[in-house]
Design a protein around this motif. Structure first.
Motif, PDB file in Angstrom:
ATOM      1  N   TYR A  32      23.232   8.502  18.712  1.00  0.00           N
ATOM      2  CA  TYR A  32      23.578   9.868  18.306  1.00  0.00           C
ATOM      3  C   TYR A  32      22.887  10.924  19.169  1.00  0.00           C
ATOM      4  O   TYR A  32      22.954  12.114  18.835  1.00  0.00           O
ATOM      5  CB  TYR A  32      23.216  10.081  16.830  1.00  0.00           C
ATOM      6  CG  TYR A  32      24.074   9.257  15.891  1.00  0.00           C
ATOM      7  CD1 TYR A  32      25.168   9.815  15.233  1.00  0.00           C
ATOM      8  CD2 TYR A  32      23.814   7.908  15.688  1.00  0.00           C
ATOM      9  CE1 TYR A  32      25.969   9.051  14.394  1.00  0.00           C
ATOM     10  CE2 TYR A  32      24.607   7.127  14.857  1.00  0.00           C
ATOM     11  CZ  TYR A  32      25.677   7.710  14.212  1.00  0.00           C
ATOM     12  OH  TYR A  32      26.468   6.948  13.388  1.00  0.00           O
ATOM     13  N   CYS A  33      22.237  10.489  20.242  1.00  0.00           N
ATOM     14  CA  CYS A  33      21.476  11.450  21.058  1.00  0.00           C
ATOM     15  C   CYS A  33      22.383  12.552  21.597  1.00  0.00           C
ATOM     16  O   CYS A  33      23.397  12.280  22.238  1.00  0.00           O
ATOM     17  CB  CYS A  33      20.809  10.728  22.229  1.00  0.00           C
ATOM     18  SG  CYS A  33      19.878  11.861  23.280  1.00  0.00           S
ATOM     19  N   ALA A  34      22.005  13.801  21.361  1.00  0.00           N
ATOM     20  CA  ALA A  34      22.771  14.957  21.853  1.00  0.00           C
ATOM     21  C   ALA A  34      22.078  15.589  23.058  1.00  0.00           C
ATOM     22  O   ALA A  34      22.441  16.693  23.470  1.00  0.00           O
ATOM     23  CB  ALA A  34      22.954  15.987  20.743  1.00  0.00           C
ATOM     24  N   TYR A  35      21.075  14.913  23.592  1.00  0.00           N
ATOM     25  CA  TYR A  35      20.387  15.312  24.821  1.00  0.00           C
ATOM     26  C   TYR A  35      19.765  16.708  24.711  1.00  0.00           C
ATOM     27  O   TYR A  35      19.796  17.502  25.639  1.00  0.00           O
ATOM     28  CB  TYR A  35      21.339  15.230  26.025  1.00  0.00           C
ATOM     29  CG  TYR A  35      20.615  15.087  27.334  1.00  0.00           C
ATOM     30  CD1 TYR A  35      19.703  14.039  27.531  1.00  0.00           C
ATOM     31  CD2 TYR A  35      20.796  15.989  28.368  1.00  0.00           C
ATOM     32  CE1 TYR A  35      19.013  13.914  28.724  1.00  0.00           C
ATOM     33  CE2 TYR A  35      20.108  15.877  29.563  1.00  0.00           C
ATOM     34  CZ  TYR A  35      19.223  14.833  29.724  1.00  0.00           C
ATOM     35  OH  TYR A  35      18.533  14.710  30.912  1.00  0.00           O
ATOM     36  N   GLY A  36      19.187  16.981  23.532  1.00  0.00           N
ATOM     37  CA  GLY A  36      18.496  18.264  23.354  1.00  0.00           C
ATOM     38  C   GLY A  36      17.097  18.253  23.935  1.00  0.00           C
ATOM     39  O   GLY A  36      16.506  19.297  24.189  1.00  0.00           O
ATOM     40  N   ARG A  37      16.515  17.043  24.073  1.00  0.00           N
ATOM     41  CA  ARG A  37      15.231  16.816  24.754  1.00  0.00           C
ATOM     42  C   ARG A  37      14.033  17.437  24.028  1.00  0.00           C
ATOM     43  O   ARG A  37      12.993  17.652  24.631  1.00  0.00           O
ATOM     44  CB  ARG A  37      15.291  17.285  26.226  1.00  0.00           C
ATOM     45  CG  ARG A  37      16.455  16.673  26.979  1.00  0.00           C
ATOM     46  CD  ARG A  37      16.492  17.044  28.429  1.00  0.00           C
ATOM     47  NE  ARG A  37      16.562  18.455  28.703  1.00  0.00           N
ATOM     48  CZ  ARG A  37      17.637  19.222  28.493  1.00  0.00           C
ATOM     49  NH1 ARG A  37      18.743  18.702  27.991  1.00  0.00           N
ATOM     50  NH2 ARG A  37      17.603  20.503  28.781  1.00  0.00           N
TER      51      ARG A  37
END
Ligand code: FES
Length: 246
Positions: A122-127
Motif C-alpha cells: 500500500y506504499c504511496a511513496y510519501g517517504r
C-alpha cells in the motif's frame, strides 16, 4: 500480536459518519458521497529535505455525488470529465478485500516499548518513514524520543501502511480524525499523488462489497497502480501531474 480487524473496521481505526463514503465505478471515476471537505495537501520537506508535514493548498467544493478522476486523463482534475471512456487505461480493481492485517504481505516487529506492522503493497511513496531516521529503526530502538518519532511518522504516512502498536492494549496507537479528502502533492519531486482519505472513510468497490475501513487510505488518481483502487506509488515513476500545484 493482537486482534486483527473487526467488523470491517481496522482495529484502532474509527469509521466516519457513514453518510460519507467513496464509491468506485467500474471502469470509471470515484463518486463521493456525503460532501466531505477536499483540498490539496502538499507534502512539505523539513530543513534536510525529508518529508515532514502537510501544507494545505487549494480547497474544492465537493457536492454529494461529485465524480473524481481515477484514470489520470481528465482535463478538469480533480473532477472527472469522461476521459476514461476514451483512455487506454485499465481501471479494474485488483486489490484484495482481505483486511490489511490478515494479509500475507503484512509484517510485524516487536520493539522494546511498541510494536509495528507494515504492508508495503500500500506504499504511496510519501517517504515520511525515512527522514534520515527510519521508522523501523525508531520502533526497534525504543525510548521516548524514538517512540514519539515513530508514532509521528506512522500518523503522517498517507496510506496507513504503517501502524505503531501499544503492546499492553494490543491495539494501534491511533486517534479519531475528521473525515476529509486530501489531493496529495509531492513538492520535493514536483509530482502529484493519490487521493488520501482521512478519518475512516469507507470505500465501496464496484463489486458492491466494501473494503476494510482504515483511518488513513490512499486511492490511485494516476490510473497506473497495480493495486487499484489503492495507490502503490507508481505515480512517482510515471511522474503524474494533476496541474493543481501544491
Ligand atoms: S496515484 Fe499513486 S499509483 Fe496512482
Amino acid at each position: 500480536m493482537a486482534d486483527k480487524g473487526k467488523g470491517g473496521v481496522q482495529v484502532g481505526s474509527t469509521e466516519s459518519d457513514p453518510s460519507i463514503y467513496i464509491e468506485v465505478l467500474e471502469g470509471g471515476p470515484y463518486v463521493v458521497h456525503g460532501a466531505p471537505p477536499m483540498a490539496v495537501q502538499a507534502i512539505t520537506p523539513n530543513e534536510s529535505g525529508h518529508s515532514w508535514s502537510y501544507t494545505q493548498g487549494q480547497a474544492f467544493e465537493v457536492k454529494d455525488g461529485a465524480r473524481l478522476c481515477r484514470c489520470g486523463m481528465s482535463k478538469t482534475k480533480p473532477f472527472c470529465d469522461g476521459s476514461h471512456l476514451r483512455a487506454d487505461v485499465d481501471l479494474a480493481e485488483t486489490a484484495t478485500m482481505e483486511p490489511m492485517l490478515q494479509q500475507r504481505d503484512t509484517t510485524e516487529m516487536d520493539g522494546p516499548d511498541y510494536s509495528l506492522t507494515d504492508n508495503e503493497k500500500y506504499c504511496a511513496y510519501g517517504r515520511f518513514c525515512d527522514n534520515g531516521d527510519r521508522f523501523w529503526n525508531e520502533v526497534m530502538e525504543g525510548g521516548k524520543a524514538h517512540d514519539e518519532l515513530a508514532i509521528y511518522m506512522a500518523h503522517h504516512c498517507p496510506s496507513g501502511r504503517l501502524l505503531v502498536w501499544d503492546r499492553d492494549k494490543r491495539e494501534p496507537v491511533e486517534t479519531a480524525q475528521a473525515a476529509e479528502l486530501a489531493l496529495i502533492e509531492d513538492t520535493a519531486l514536483g509530482i502529484s499523488g493519490p487521493l488520501q482519505l482521512r478519518g475512516g472513510i469507507r470505500v465501496h468497490s464496484a463489486s458492491g462489497e466494501s473494503y476494510e475501513v482504515r483511518n488513513r487510505q490512499t486511492l490511485c488518481r494516476c490510473g497506473q497502480s497495480s493495486n487499484k483502487p489503492f495507490c502503490d506509488g507508481t505515480h512517482a515513476s510515471v511522474k503524474f501531474k494533476d496541474g493543481l500545484g501544491g
